[in-house]
Design an enzyme around this catalytic site. Sequence first.
Site, short mmCIF file in Angstrom:
data_model
loop_
_atom_site.label_atom_id
_atom_site.label_comp_id
_atom_site.label_asym_id
_atom_site.label_seq_id
_atom_site.Cartn_x
_atom_site.Cartn_y
_atom_site.Cartn_z
N GLU A 1 -6.33 3.90 -6.00
CA GLU A 1 -7.58 4.23 -5.30
C GLU A 1 -8.00 5.63 -5.72
O GLU A 1 -7.24 6.58 -5.55
CB GLU A 1 -7.39 4.19 -3.78
N ASP B 1 0.87 -1.18 0.00
CA ASP B 1 0.00 0.00 0.00
C ASP B 1 0.90 1.23 0.00
O ASP B 1 1.66 1.46 0.95
CB ASP B 1 -0.88 -0.04 1.26
N ASP C 1 -2.80 4.55 -2.44
CA ASP C 1 -3.76 5.22 -1.58
C ASP C 1 -4.13 6.61 -2.13
O ASP C 1 -3.23 7.39 -2.47
CB ASP C 1 -3.11 5.36 -0.20
N HIS D 1 -11.18 -2.29 3.61
CA HIS D 1 -11.00 -1.94 5.02
C HIS D 1 -11.70 -0.63 5.40
O HIS D 1 -11.67 -0.25 6.57
CB HIS D 1 -9.51 -1.84 5.33
N ASP D 2 -12.26 0.08 4.43
CA ASP D 2 -12.96 1.35 4.72
C ASP D 2 -14.48 1.18 4.60
O ASP D 2 -15.21 2.15 4.82
CB ASP D 2 -12.55 2.43 3.71
C1 GLC Z 1 -7.55 5.75 1.92
C2 GLC Z 1 -7.46 4.55 2.82
C3 GLC Z 1 -8.03 4.89 4.16
C4 GLC Z 1 -7.21 6.03 4.74
C5 GLC Z 1 -7.13 7.21 3.79
C6 GLC Z 1 -6.04 8.14 4.19
O1 GLC Z 1 -8.86 6.09 1.62
O2 GLC Z 1 -8.07 3.45 2.23
O3 GLC Z 1 -8.04 3.80 5.04
O4 GLC Z 1 -7.78 6.46 5.95
O5 GLC Z 1 -6.85 6.81 2.46
O6 GLC Z 1 -4.78 7.57 3.96
#
Ligand code: GLC
Length: 555
Positions: free
Chosen positions: A248, A104, A206, A322-323
Site C-alpha cells: 500500500e 495484512d 500496510d 476498507h478505507d
Molecule cells: C492503512 C490502512 C488503514 C489504517 C492505516 C494505519 O492506510 O488501510 O485502514 O488506518 O493504514 O494503519
Amino acid sequence: MLDRTGSHAKWWQNTTVYQIYPRSFADSDGDGIGDLRGIISRLDYLEALGIGVVWLSPIFRSPMDDNGYDISDYQVIAPEFGTLEDFDTLVREAKARGIGIILDLVVNHTSDAHPWFLDARSSRTSRYRDFYVWRPPAPDGGCPTQLQSVFGGSAWTLDEAGEEYYLHQFSKRQPDLNWENPALRAEIYRMMNWWLDRGIAGFRMDVIDLIGKQVDRGITADGPQLHRLIQEMNRETFGRRDVLTVGEAWSATPSSALLYSGRDRNELSMVFQFEHVSQQWDEMRGKWKPKPFDLVALKRVLNRWQTALADDGWNSLFWGNHDLPRAVSQYGDDKGFRVESAKMLATVLHLMKGTPFVYQGEEIGMTNVPFTSIEQFRDIETLNMHRLHLEAGLASADFIRGANANGRDNARTPMQWSAAPHGGFTTGTPWIEANANHATINVEASLADETSIWSHYRKLVALRKSSPVVVLGRYRSYLAEHKSCLVYSRTLGAQRIIVVANFSPMLTTVDLPEEIRTEGESLISNYDPVLRLGKAISLKPFEAFAVLENKGRTV
Ligand code: GLC
C-alpha cells in the site's frame, strides 16, 4: 501463459483478489463481530465467485483503536476473531478450494499496548526504546516538529514521563516503529517467516511507503532508504517463496511503482496506489469535501498507470477497499442505475492490465450508508476529524455530508448475506449497523439471479483466468477527452479486445476512431451482447461491453 519476454506469467497475474474486513464479514458466534469461523463458513461462496486469493485485514491481537491496524501481538489471533487453530483451518480449507490467504502486515507502527512499546516507554534505557521514534521537546516545550497525524492533530505525543515525544503518523495509540534499527527489522522478519511457514500466500503491506521515514528531515513517505529496506525484507523473508506481495503506497508515482514492482528489483509483486481515488477529493479539505466526478481526469490517471507499467512492474486494480467509499456510490449511480453501473465499473476495471481486487460486498453492489448522526459512525478517523471540524467552526451536518461521501465506515457496514435482520451477518447486535437496503441488496438474492452483479463479477474473474489477452495484452486508450465514455483496447498477438463504457445515466452517442471499428465476438456486456463496432455507436445509460476481435482466425 507466456508474457512478452517469453517467460511464464506469475500465478498472481491471472488471479483475482478478494478483500475481507473480518470484523464485518460473517459472525459465527453472535457477538456482533465477524470472525474466522464465519469466514470459513463462507469459503464455498468465495470459491463459486472464482477468486484465487483472500486478503484479510488484520486479525491479530489488538485494542482495536483502529480496528486491528494497531497490533499488540503479531503472533496471536485477536480473541474476538478466533484462535490460531481457526486460522490454520482457514488456510487449509481455503487451499483445498484453490484460494490462498494473504495477511495484512502492519509494520510501520504497532499498538501502544504492544509489549515492545510498553517496555520502551517504561525507561529511556529500555532495550526496546529505539524500536520507536523518540525526540526531545522543542525549545518551547512543544512538539519536536510540525508534522500532523493522518487522523488529525500532531503526529507527536509527549509520553507519560514527560521527557520525550514519540512519533505516531496515525492515532496516538499507533506509535511508529523505527526501521533504522536493525534489531527491530530482525524481529519483524522473524515474525513474517513464522507466518509464511504456516502456509500463507503472501502479504498486503500496510502503508509500506512510510517505513523509510526520516522525520528530522521532514520526510515521511518514500524516504531515501525505502527501497533498500524493502529489498532487505524480500531477501530475509518472502524472496525465495512464490507468494503475492502488495504494497500500500499512497505516495507512489508511476516511476516509483517501477521500483517497487519491477521484474529485476527484488521488492514486491505489485503496488496499491491511490492516484485515481484522490481525483475525487478537494485540493484543500481533501476527502471531507468531495468534488464532482470528472471522468476525463479519472481516465488521464488510469491511462497513465496502464501505460507506465506496460513493460515492467505490475498494477493492482481496484475501486474500493476498507478505507474508501463503496465503488458504485462513488463512480456509478447507486440509485437509478445501481446494477448497470456496478457492472460497468467492474467491466472497465477487470479488463485492464493488473491484478484486480474486489472488496467484500462490491460483487453484490453494496452502497454507501446514509448515516445522519455522528453517533452512528465508528471509525476513529471520522470521529477525530468530526471533532476537529467542529472545533474549527464547521457545522456537524456539513461534516457528515463529507463523511457520507468518503468516510471509511461506508465500506465497513456488515456484509449483506440475506434479507434477515442485520443482513444475516449476525444473530446478535452488530458492532456497526447494517445498511437498511439489505432487504433487497444481498447475496441470497444475487445468487438466485443469473443477471445479477455477482454473476457479472464471476464472468470477469473467469475471463482473466482463461484469457492471456486479459492478463498480458498491451493497453491503448481512445477518446481521452470524451466526457462520458471510456474506451480502450488490449492486444496480444492476433487477439484484440475493445472495451467501451458509458459513465453517464444518459443515452450517449459516440464516434469511434477508425482503428477500432471492427467486429468479433461478445466477451461480456451489461445489456445486449455487442458484436460489431461501427462508426457511430449509441450507448445506453452506464452500458459497458467488450468485443473480442480475432484476426488470426481462418474461416
Ligand atoms: C492503512 C490502512 C488503514 C489504517 C492505516 C494505519 O492506510 O488501510 O485502514 O488506518 O493504514 O494503519
